[in-house]
Design a protein around this motif. Structure first.
Motif, PDB file in Angstrom:
ATOM      1  N   GLU A 248      12.580  -6.715  -1.544  1.00  0.00           N
ATOM      2  CA  GLU A 248      12.318  -8.089  -1.955  1.00  0.00           C
ATOM      3  C   GLU A 248      10.827  -8.421  -1.838  1.00  0.00           C
ATOM      4  N   VAL A 249      10.317  -8.504  -0.619  1.00  0.00           N
ATOM      5  CA  VAL A 249       8.908  -8.840  -0.433  1.00  0.00           C
ATOM      6  C   VAL A 249       8.273  -7.789   0.463  1.00  0.00           C
ATOM      7  N   SER A 250       7.171  -7.211   0.006  1.00  0.00           N
ATOM      8  CA  SER A 250       6.496  -6.203   0.812  1.00  0.00           C
ATOM      9  C   SER A 250       5.454  -6.847   1.718  1.00  0.00           C
ATOM     10  N   GLY A 251       4.448  -7.494   1.131  1.00  0.00           N
ATOM     11  CA  GLY A 251       3.414  -8.138   1.913  1.00  0.00           C
ATOM     12  C   GLY A 251       2.464  -7.181   2.586  1.00  0.00           C
ATOM     13  N   SER A 252       2.568  -5.896   2.280  1.00  0.00           N
ATOM     14  CA  SER A 252       1.667  -4.912   2.875  1.00  0.00           C
ATOM     15  C   SER A 252       1.478  -3.758   1.905  1.00  0.00           C
ATOM     16  N   ALA A 253       0.529  -2.900   2.243  1.00  0.00           N
ATOM     17  CA  ALA A 253       0.255  -1.738   1.402  1.00  0.00           C
ATOM     18  C   ALA A 253       0.080  -0.514   2.288  1.00  0.00           C
ATOM     19  N   ILE A 254       0.432   0.638   1.748  1.00  0.00           N
ATOM     20  CA  ILE A 254       0.296   1.906   2.468  1.00  0.00           C
ATOM     21  C   ILE A 254      -0.901   2.648   1.902  1.00  0.00           C
ATOM     22  N   LEU A 255      -1.785   3.079   2.789  1.00  0.00           N
ATOM     23  CA  LEU A 255      -2.997   3.790   2.397  1.00  0.00           C
ATOM     24  C   LEU A 255      -2.971   5.190   2.989  1.00  0.00           C
ATOM     25  N   PHE A 421       9.452  -8.763 -12.317  1.00  0.00           N
ATOM     26  CA  PHE A 421       8.045  -8.375 -12.374  1.00  0.00           C
ATOM     27  C   PHE A 421       7.167  -9.259 -11.498  1.00  0.00           C
ATOM     28  N   GLN A 422       7.710  -9.771 -10.414  1.00  0.00           N
ATOM     29  CA  GLN A 422       6.971 -10.644  -9.517  1.00  0.00           C
ATOM     30  C   GLN A 422       6.011  -9.835  -8.633  1.00  0.00           C
ATOM     31  N   PRO A 423       4.704 -10.099  -8.692  1.00  0.00           N
ATOM     32  CA  PRO A 423       3.754  -9.357  -7.861  1.00  0.00           C
ATOM     33  C   PRO A 423       4.029  -9.494  -6.367  1.00  0.00           C
ATOM     34  N   ALA A 424       4.556 -10.637  -5.957  1.00  0.00           N
ATOM     35  CA  ALA A 424       4.816 -10.851  -4.532  1.00  0.00           C
ATOM     36  C   ALA A 424       5.906  -9.948  -4.001  1.00  0.00           C
ATOM     37  N   LYS A 425       6.681  -9.330  -4.897  1.00  0.00           N
ATOM     38  CA  LYS A 425       7.768  -8.449  -4.485  1.00  0.00           C
ATOM     39  C   LYS A 425       7.409  -6.973  -4.682  1.00  0.00           C
ATOM     40  N   ALA A 426       6.107  -6.703  -4.745  1.00  0.00           N
ATOM     41  CA  ALA A 426       5.656  -5.342  -5.032  1.00  0.00           C
ATOM     42  C   ALA A 426       5.256  -4.598  -3.771  1.00  0.00           C
ATOM     43  N   ALA A 427       5.522  -3.312  -3.779  1.00  0.00           N
ATOM     44  CA  ALA A 427       5.002  -2.400  -2.753  1.00  0.00           C
ATOM     45  C   ALA A 427       3.787  -1.694  -3.342  1.00  0.00           C
ATOM     46  N   VAL A 428       2.804  -1.413  -2.500  1.00  0.00           N
ATOM     47  CA  VAL A 428       1.563  -0.777  -2.947  1.00  0.00           C
ATOM     48  C   VAL A 428       1.322   0.484  -2.138  1.00  0.00           C
TER      49      VAL A 428
END
Length: 464
Positions: A248-255, A421-428
């Motif tokens: 649903e909501v990620s709010g973070s990114a993996i580097l 396609f909601q950006p707020a629900k994206a994982a990075v």
């Protein structure tokens, strides 16, 4: 001399396509038997399909499904490796298949005059693979080499972490292999995995080619009806109830730092739906508009307008339990932040902006026009019939597939675009050198996202 054309050629209307003659029988032990007539060439393919695969691997043996898939090519309990290879070569037969998350497949193709042999050999491989210790050791060694090679590639690193970011401990989030899983896989483990997969209660036997469908189904039914089942007999596969995305909501990114990488991979993922979900058709059209081809929004902006990458596509992959939309762009390290910004802007526009009738019709024509090509040949027909069965769709679903895409209107397109396609629900996930990750972190900070440093070793530990 004729010059380069100044405008694209006008596309013709897609030609009508008809699903070929088919016969089906559901046996008391749960097997479904299907025969499809495709008589343009004197060829035939036989497939054994089971509705379980790597999802049955123990977490400490990830990779055993891959080893099983490879060892099953080494013959059967009745035909040793040399005899098996000689028989295939003598008749010009081709073996295929594999063990995926949702299924296990054994297939063989050859001249239709060899159909009886195809039926015998596929049954022998599917039910009685040899699984000798020496074959297991050889294929485990090769699988470990493949694992090390794959896990060192930045594109694979991004894809593996993205799957985990979306699905977590669900089988769809697991890597195909872990080094520890391969090291611990023994012959006894493969035999247990094979026994748990090969269940007629979740089995399909499919024959496609120049054949008599009724006669083929009758002969197969007589042979298969006596095979005992491991589970209560049921027609087809009973998967999870079609549901909303698992993420649903990620709010973070993996580097992920790859010190020697000369390029950087920027990956953005969104949860989607199972293949059987009512939103699937419209979502496929929406993804085609967004990033399904070189004429889609993603490609036009990232390559043609911004010159950030050679290409950019969005992949919609929907399985039996769930699905995802993933964008993966390979860029120069100094462009990592700009690539992130552009992908999120395009997601926002897709979810909240306008959509034209022209791009809708173009997307529908692309999908519908590709369907006959997808179904061309015995391999294509086998794949479609297998997909329908595995995903709990009607056996003749493909006959009306083009009409279902054509029925998607602008209102429906906007509804699914706004939902999925909601950006707020994206994982990075970003993979690259230390310099590339610093650029990405700067952009993530502007977007209000926290970047968390991870490693491939951490993924191995999570999935062991």
């Amino acid at each position: 001399m004729k010059g380069f054309p100044s405008r694209a050629p006008v596309g013709l209307e897609p030609k009508a396509w008809v699903w070929p003659p088919m016969a089906i029988a559901d046996l008391p032990n749960g097997f479904r038997v299907v025969a499809i007539s495709a008589g343009a060439l004197p060829l035939a393919q036989v497939r054994w399909v089971f509705g379980a695969g790597r999802s049955l691997e123990p977490m400490n043996l990830l990779g055993s499904g891959l080893v099983l898939q490879r060892v099953m090519r080494h013959g059967t309990t009745t035909l040793g490796p040399a005899q098996f290879s000689d028989k295939l070569g003598h008749l010009g037969l081709r073996m295929g298949g594999g063990v995926s998350i949702d299924s296990a497949i054994v297939s063989m193709s050859g001249m239709s005059e060899h159909l009886p042999v195809l039926l015998e050999l596929t049954a022998d491989v599917a039910l009685r693979p040899g699984l000798s210790d020496i074959s297991v050791a050889a294929e485990r060694h090769k699988a470990m080499a493949v694992h090390r090679h794959e896990w060192a590639k930045i594109e694979a690193m991004a894809a593996l972490w993205m799957a985990y970011a979306i699905y977590g401990k669900h089988p769809y989030g697991r890597p195909r292999t872990t080094l520890a899983g391969l090291e611990h896989t023994q012959t006894a483990d493969l035999k247990r995995l094979h026994s748990s997969i090969v269940d007629p209660g979740q089995g399909l036997v499919l024959a496609v080619g120049q054949l008599d469908v009724d006669d083929t189904v009758f002969r197969l039914s007589e042979r298969l009806a006596t095979i005992p089942t491991l589970s209560p007999a049921a027609t087809g596969i009973v998967g999870s109830k079609p549901s909303d995305p698992l993420i649903e909501v990620s709010g973070s990114a993996i580097l992920i730092e790859a010190p020697t990488a000369e390029a950087c991979v920027v990956s953005v993922g969104l949860g989607a739906v199972p293949r059987s979900h009512p939103d699937y058709i419209a979502l496929k059209v929406a993804n085609q508009v967004f990033g399904g081809s070189a004429s889609a929004r993603l490609f036009r902006v990232i390559r043609d307008e911004r010159s950030l990458s050679y290409g950019a596509y969005a992949l919609l992959d929907c399985g039996r339990d769930a699905g995802e939309i993933t964008v993966s762009v390979t860029v120069a390290p100094e462009k990592a932040g700009e690539a992130l910004k552009v992908v999120f802007e395009l997601l926002y526009d897709m979810a909240n902006g306008e959509h034209s009738q022209a791009e809708l019709r173009h997307a529908v024509d692309q999908i519908s026009g590709a369907l006959p090509h997808t179904a061309s040949g015995i391999g294509g027909l086998s794949a479609l019939a297998t997909s329908a069965w595995l995903n709990g769709l009607d056996a003749d679903v493909w006959a009306g597939e083009a009409d279902r895409y054509a029925a998607v209107d602008l209102k429906r397109l906007k509804l699914v675009a706004a939902r999925y396609f909601q950006p707020a629900k994206a994982a990075v996930v970003v993979v690259g050198s230390a310099a590339a990750l610093r650029v990405a972190e700067s952009q993530l900070s502007i977007m209000g996202l926290d970047g968390e440093r991870k490693s491939m070793g951490a993924l191995e530990a999570l999935c062991s």
